[in-house]
Design a protein around this motif. Structure first.
Motif, PDB file in Angstrom:
ATOM      1  N   ARG A 126       8.295  -5.639  -1.428  1.00 36.26           N
ATOM      2  CA  ARG A 126       7.618  -6.790  -2.487  1.00 36.26           C
ATOM      3  C   ARG A 126       6.836  -6.083  -3.453  1.00 36.26           C
ATOM      4  O   ARG A 126       5.899  -6.833  -4.210  1.00 36.26           O
ATOM      5  N   GLY A 127       6.599  -4.588  -3.330  1.00 36.95           N
ATOM      6  CA  GLY A 127       5.577  -4.210  -4.450  1.00 36.95           C
ATOM      7  C   GLY A 127       4.050  -4.044  -3.989  1.00 36.95           C
ATOM      8  O   GLY A 127       3.251  -3.487  -4.534  1.00 36.95           O
ATOM      9  N   VAL A 128       3.672  -4.366  -2.664  1.00 36.12           N
ATOM     10  CA  VAL A 128       2.564  -4.401  -2.154  1.00 36.12           C
ATOM     11  C   VAL A 128       2.222  -2.904  -1.772  1.00 36.12           C
ATOM     12  O   VAL A 128       2.925  -2.504  -0.623  1.00 36.12           O
ATOM     13  N   PRO A 129       1.443  -2.118  -2.160  1.00 38.13           N
ATOM     14  CA  PRO A 129       0.982  -0.696  -1.466  1.00 38.13           C
ATOM     15  C   PRO A 129       0.333  -0.761  -0.121  1.00 38.13           C
ATOM     16  O   PRO A 129      -0.564  -1.709   0.172  1.00 38.13           O
ATOM     17  N   VAL A 130       0.924  -0.134   0.677  1.00 39.81           N
ATOM     18  CA  VAL A 130       0.479  -0.006   2.245  1.00 39.81           C
ATOM     19  C   VAL A 130      -0.149   1.369   2.559  1.00 39.81           C
ATOM     20  O   VAL A 130       0.715   2.304   2.624  1.00 39.81           O
ATOM     21  N   THR A 131      -1.323   1.399   3.277  1.00 41.51           N
ATOM     22  CA  THR A 131      -1.740   2.545   3.723  1.00 41.51           C
ATOM     23  C   THR A 131      -1.761   2.228   5.341  1.00 41.51           C
ATOM     24  O   THR A 131      -2.646   1.299   5.787  1.00 41.51           O
ATOM     25  N   VAL A 132      -1.369   3.003   6.164  1.00 41.85           N
ATOM     26  CA  VAL A 132      -1.597   2.856   7.517  1.00 41.85           C
ATOM     27  C   VAL A 132      -2.363   4.190   8.114  1.00 41.85           C
ATOM     28  O   VAL A 132      -2.241   5.172   7.416  1.00 41.85           O
ATOM     29  N   TYR A 133      -3.604   3.905   8.913  1.00 37.56           N
ATOM     30  CA  TYR A 133      -4.640   4.665   9.189  1.00 37.56           C
ATOM     31  C   TYR A 133      -4.508   5.221  10.611  1.00 37.56           C
ATOM     32  O   TYR A 133      -4.209   4.212  11.587  1.00 37.56           O
ATOM     33  N   ASP A 134      -4.449   6.409  10.957  1.00 41.14           N
ATOM     34  CA  ASP A 134      -4.329   6.851  12.310  1.00 41.14           C
ATOM     35  C   ASP A 134      -5.883   7.563  12.580  1.00 41.14           C
ATOM     36  O   ASP A 134      -6.095   8.331  11.619  1.00 41.14           O
ATOM     37  N   ILE A 135      -6.139   7.258  13.763  1.00 39.38           N
ATOM     38  CA  ILE A 135      -7.680   7.989  14.029  1.00 39.38           C
ATOM     39  C   ILE A 135      -7.299   9.320  14.491  1.00 39.38           C
ATOM     40  O   ILE A 135      -6.256   9.644  14.832  1.00 39.38           O
ATOM     41  N   ARG A 139       0.012 -10.066  -3.219  1.00 39.41           N
ATOM     42  CA  ARG A 139       0.604 -10.193  -4.531  1.00 39.41           C
ATOM     43  C   ARG A 139      -0.480 -10.992  -5.650  1.00 39.41           C
ATOM     44  O   ARG A 139      -0.569 -10.449  -6.645  1.00 39.41           O
ATOM     45  N   GLU A 140      -0.727 -12.118  -5.103  1.00 35.85           N
ATOM     46  CA  GLU A 140      -1.800 -12.993  -5.940  1.00 35.85           C
ATOM     47  C   GLU A 140      -3.036 -12.396  -6.158  1.00 35.85           C
ATOM     48  O   GLU A 140      -3.605 -12.315  -7.383  1.00 35.85           O
ATOM     49  N   LEU A 141      -3.558 -11.531  -5.161  1.00 33.36           N
ATOM     50  CA  LEU A 141      -4.874 -10.819  -5.408  1.00 33.36           C
ATOM     51  C   LEU A 141      -4.731  -9.704  -6.129  1.00 33.36           C
ATOM     52  O   LEU A 141      -5.572  -8.973  -6.530  1.00 33.36           O
ATOM     53  N   GLY A 142      -3.354  -8.937  -6.311  1.00 30.18           N
ATOM     54  CA  GLY A 142      -3.247  -7.858  -6.725  1.00 30.18           C
ATOM     55  C   GLY A 142      -3.521  -6.659  -5.911  1.00 30.18           C
ATOM     56  O   GLY A 142      -4.245  -5.769  -6.281  1.00 30.18           O
ATOM     57  N   ALA A 143      -3.669  -6.856  -4.590  1.00 30.16           N
ATOM     58  CA  ALA A 143      -4.158  -6.203  -3.580  1.00 30.16           C
ATOM     59  C   ALA A 143      -3.261  -5.049  -2.939  1.00 30.16           C
ATOM     60  O   ALA A 143      -2.200  -5.278  -2.650  1.00 30.16           O
ATOM     61  N   SER A 144      -3.924  -4.063  -2.530  1.00 32.99           N
ATOM     62  CA  SER A 144      -2.948  -3.111  -1.456  1.00 32.99           C
ATOM     63  C   SER A 144      -3.456  -3.637  -0.176  1.00 32.99           C
ATOM     64  O   SER A 144      -4.662  -4.151   0.128  1.00 32.99           O
TER      65      SER A 144
END
Length: 159
Positions: A149-158, A115-120
């Motif tokens: 908490r509003g942090v976008p999350v992407t989960v990667y599957d090979i 959140r501090e970094l404005g990061a996903s």
């Protein structure tokens, strides 16, 4: 509120724009040599060097289960070393090394920093490879500590 986005691909090549944090689970022995960390080390030397230094100097820092270390590897890309695994699995092991409470604690800290970094946040299915965890137990932690908490999350599957 958006949920977790699932994609086929490589978590070391996070998709999208803006600041991105690649999260993964580490053990509490200072070991770095199997699993997802190999892909990280092929791409950037800094996360492994920082993790090994953090472990080596643990008497004077916060290294341990539930701890978070953020390492910047590109201007808009960070790697989050989450200590969420007690030891490693060996031929003599009876249980799995994953520690869900430690992953939860580290994800809470990551939520603050993201959140501090404005990061996903981008990750493989953390804690579910060599750590032996189950995604059905980890996914609710990711949702509670990041997504809600509003942090976008992407989960990667090979693929």
């Amino acid at each position: 509120m958006a949920g977790i986005t699932y994609v086929q691909g490589d978590a070391t090549a996070p998709q999208g724009s803006g600041v991105k944090v690649i999260a993964h689970v580490c053990n509490d022995l200072g070991g770095w040599g199997k699993g997802f960390v190999l892909a990280l080390s092929r791409r950037w030397p800094e996360p492994e060097a920082a993790f090994r230094r953090w472990h080596r100097e643990r008497a004077g820092n916060d290294f341990g289960l539930g701890a978070l270390q953020l390492v910047q590897v590109e201007p808009y890309v960070w790697v989050a070393n989450l200590v969420g695994q007690r030891g490693i699995r060996t031929g003599r092991s009876t249980g799995v090394p994953v520690r869900y409470e430690a992953i939860d604690t580290a994800l809470a800290a990551l939520g603050d920093r993201a959140r501090e970094l404005g990061a996903s946040v981008h990750m493989p299915r953390i804690g579910c490879g060599l750590a032996g965890g189950r995604w059905e137990r980890v996914e609710p932690l990711v949702s509670a500590r990041l997504v809600e908490r509003g942090v976008p999350v992407t989960v990667y599957d090979i693929g």
